[in-house]
Scaffold this motif. Sequence first.
Motif, PDB file in Angstrom:
ATOM      1  N   LEU A  24     -10.334 -10.217   1.550  1.00 32.40           N
ATOM      2  CA  LEU A  24      -9.746  -8.995   2.111  1.00 32.40           C
ATOM      3  C   LEU A  24      -9.771  -9.018   3.633  1.00 32.40           C
ATOM      4  CD1 LEU A  24     -11.146  -6.227  -0.274  1.00 32.40           C
ATOM      5  CD2 LEU A  24      -8.748  -6.854   0.037  1.00 32.40           C
ATOM      6  N   ALA A  25     -10.860  -9.485   4.211  1.00 34.97           N
ATOM      7  CA  ALA A  25     -10.960  -9.557   5.676  1.00 34.97           C
ATOM      8  C   ALA A  25      -9.926 -10.536   6.236  1.00 34.97           C
ATOM      9  CB  ALA A  25     -12.366  -9.969   6.081  1.00 34.97           C
ATOM     10  N   LEU A  26      -9.744 -11.675   5.578  1.00 33.57           N
ATOM     11  CA  LEU A  26      -8.764 -12.662   6.016  1.00 33.57           C
ATOM     12  C   LEU A  26      -7.339 -12.106   5.897  1.00 33.57           C
ATOM     13  CD1 LEU A  26      -8.198 -15.565   6.961  1.00 33.57           C
ATOM     14  CD2 LEU A  26      -8.105 -16.218   4.556  1.00 33.57           C
ATOM     15  N   THR A  27      -7.064 -11.410   4.796  1.00 30.27           N
ATOM     16  CA  THR A  27      -5.744 -10.803   4.602  1.00 30.27           C
ATOM     17  C   THR A  27      -5.486  -9.746   5.667  1.00 30.27           C
ATOM     18  OG1 THR A  27      -5.920 -11.184   2.217  1.00 30.27           O
ATOM     19  CG2 THR A  27      -4.255  -9.620   2.949  1.00 30.27           C
ATOM     20  N   GLN A  28      -6.498  -8.932   5.969  1.00 27.20           N
ATOM     21  CA  GLN A  28      -6.347  -7.900   7.000  1.00 27.20           C
ATOM     22  C   GLN A  28      -6.076  -8.535   8.357  1.00 27.20           C
ATOM     23  OE1 GLN A  28      -6.392  -4.447   6.575  1.00 27.20           O
ATOM     24  NE2 GLN A  28      -5.743  -4.374   8.706  1.00 27.20           N
ATOM     25  N   GLN A  44      -3.436  -0.599   6.436  1.00 27.63           N
ATOM     26  CA  GLN A  44      -4.546  -1.457   6.041  1.00 27.63           C
ATOM     27  C   GLN A  44      -4.068  -2.343   4.900  1.00 27.63           C
ATOM     28  OE1 GLN A  44      -8.044   0.653   4.871  1.00 27.63           O
ATOM     29  NE2 GLN A  44      -9.237  -1.191   4.635  1.00 27.63           N
ATOM     30  N   ALA A  45      -4.352  -3.615   5.020  1.00 30.75           N
ATOM     31  CA  ALA A  45      -3.994  -4.542   3.951  1.00 30.75           C
ATOM     32  C   ALA A  45      -4.986  -4.386   2.815  1.00 30.75           C
ATOM     33  CB  ALA A  45      -4.007  -5.980   4.472  1.00 30.75           C
ATOM     34  N   GLY A  46      -4.455  -4.403   1.612  1.00 31.16           N
ATOM     35  CA  GLY A  46      -5.304  -4.262   0.435  1.00 31.16           C
ATOM     36  C   GLY A  46      -5.406  -5.573  -0.313  1.00 31.16           C
ATOM     37  N   LYS A  51       0.553 -12.821  -6.205  1.00 28.51           N
ATOM     38  CA  LYS A  51       1.439 -13.011  -5.054  1.00 28.51           C
ATOM     39  C   LYS A  51       2.070 -11.693  -4.573  1.00 28.51           C
ATOM     40  CE  LYS A  51       2.482 -17.827  -5.841  1.00 28.51           C
ATOM     41  NZ  LYS A  51       3.519 -18.835  -5.871  1.00 28.51           N
ATOM     42  N   ARG A  52       1.381 -10.572  -4.849  1.00 28.24           N
ATOM     43  CA  ARG A  52       1.844  -9.266  -4.370  1.00 28.24           C
ATOM     44  C   ARG A  52       0.735  -8.652  -3.521  1.00 28.24           C
ATOM     45  NH1 ARG A  52       3.536  -4.496  -8.301  1.00 28.24           N
ATOM     46  NH2 ARG A  52       1.405  -4.794  -8.961  1.00 28.24           N
ATOM     47  N   LEU A  53       1.088  -8.340  -2.286  1.00 29.80           N
ATOM     48  CA  LEU A  53       0.152  -7.724  -1.355  1.00 29.80           C
ATOM     49  C   LEU A  53       0.328  -6.216  -1.402  1.00 29.80           C
ATOM     50  CD1 LEU A  53      -1.894  -7.895   1.035  1.00 29.80           C
ATOM     51  CD2 LEU A  53       0.081  -8.025   2.549  1.00 29.80           C
ATOM     52  N   SER A  86       6.020 -10.300  -2.767  1.00 31.19           N
ATOM     53  CA  SER A  86       6.363  -8.897  -2.574  1.00 31.19           C
ATOM     54  C   SER A  86       5.218  -8.160  -1.888  1.00 31.19           C
ATOM     55  CB  SER A  86       6.685  -8.221  -3.912  1.00 31.19           C
ATOM     56  OG  SER A  86       5.535  -8.182  -4.726  1.00 31.19           O
ATOM     57  N   ILE A  87       5.572  -7.032  -1.318  1.00 34.37           N
ATOM     58  CA  ILE A  87       4.593  -6.156  -0.689  1.00 34.37           C
ATOM     59  C   ILE A  87       4.763  -4.776  -1.305  1.00 34.37           C
ATOM     60  CG2 ILE A  87       3.837  -5.036   1.439  1.00 34.37           C
ATOM     61  CD1 ILE A  87       4.798  -7.451   2.988  1.00 34.37           C
TER      62      ILE A  87
END
Length: 138
Positions: A24-28, A44-46, A51-53, A86-87
């Motif tokens: 999660l920290a890397l994605t953020q 905030q990135a979850g 393959k869906r953010l 996808s997001i």
Amino acid sequence: MLRVSALFTENAELAALSQQAEQLALTQKKWNAVVPAALKPYTQAGSLSHKRLTVYAANGAVAAKIKLMLPSLMLGLKKQGLEITSIRVEVQVQSAAGKPAKKVRTLSPAAAASLEKLARELQGSPLGEAITRLSSRR
């Protein structure tokens, strides 16, 4: 005494939790690199699954802006090394911490004296009474 990092590596459940927190920290970090600076404090990135953010927005306006920018954001995230197709944007309203205390406003002695003088001139009228009450705020 065991170190905290040793606890996370020895316990399987805590190790999985630690790995998820790192992901999660890397994605953020990667999300912060591609999202415009004006939107950064409100997003905030979850989780990243299948393959869906999932991205959380502070309000509907921010969510709408992100949805308009999805193609460029996805391209930027792919350049950052995230494999996504996808997001998903969700609105997650932050709970407000109560209203701040109201400031007590006071008049300077010179302003109060000027208002008292004006109140004496307008004595007997509703405006004069209102100015008298106002001049008493010292």
